[in-house]
Design an enzyme around this catalytic site. Structure first.
Site: not given
Ligand code: GRF
Length: 206
Positions: A90, A92-93, A107, A109
């Site tokens: 959870m 954001i990189l 990822n 989604h």
């Protein structure tokens, strides 16, 4: 055999689906380490049960997002991972992390990107927005991660029906069971067999 590092935050059902598929389908991959940003995430229990190295690396342990991301880079580089999977992660990189693993971060989604994605669309909020809009199909998307949230090259998608009496919780369960847990392992299998290429931002099969 490709070495996979997983980033998790919660229940780890996608991590479990990947672990199970690797065993069941003999995918030429191994999850070698699991990192959570949350203490006590059940995903860590799932790793422990499989004797997979796991730890908590959380943003509050560092003075900046940059230091946090560089710590994650160091951790995964030291373990020679070939692929990083965000599995219910959870955070954001940013580019400090992403640029070190270009087109090697996936990822999942819980919607059909470009619908119901981006800033603020995560967890049950995604499925509530789907129901509020009244779409009749939703699903899940596996994509490569870029600095823009939920906007990287799409690898696989799978659609599921939306029913009139669905609640966000019921729909979330259907999307996880019928889509997420199916396409994430499939995408990893394709990557492990070097069957994915990216041409002008579009993922194609070799
Ligand atoms: C899932 O809905 C997934 O789509 C999203 O995070 C949720 C929890 O995933 N990325 P998990 O059970 O922790 O794998």
């Amino acid at each position: 055999m490709i070495r996979i590092g997983a980033l998790v935050s919660g229940g780890g059902t996608n991590l479990q689906a990947i672990l199970d598929a690797i065993e069941r389908e003999n995918i030429n991959a191994k999850i070698c380490c699991v990192v959570s940003n949350k203490e006590g995430a059940y995903a860590l229990e799932r790793a422990e049960k499989k004797s997979i190295e796991n730890c908590v690396i959380k943003k509050s342990d560092f003075n900046s997002q940059k230091e946090y991301e560089l710590a994650l880079v160091k951790y995964f580089k030291e373990r020679n991972v070939d692929l990083i999977v965000l599995a219910g992660f959870m955070v954001i990189l940013g580019e400090d992390f992403i640029n070190e693993f270009e087109n090697k971060i996936m990822n999942i989604h819980p919607a059909l990107i470009p619908s119901f994605c981006g800033e603020g669309y995560y967890g049950l909020k995604v499925h509530k927005a789907v129901l509020d809009y009244g779409v009749k199909l939703t699903g899940a998307t596996v994509h490569f991660v870029t600095a823009e949230c939920d906007a990287g090259p799409i690898i696989l998608q799978k659609a599921v029906d939306v029913f009139d009496d669905d609640t966000p919780e019921v729909l979330q369960k259907r999307v996880m069971e019928e889509a997420e847990w199916v396409i994430y392992p499939e995408a990893i299998k394709l990557f492990s067999e070097n069957r994915l290429k990216i041409e002008n931002g579009i993922v194609k099969r070799r």
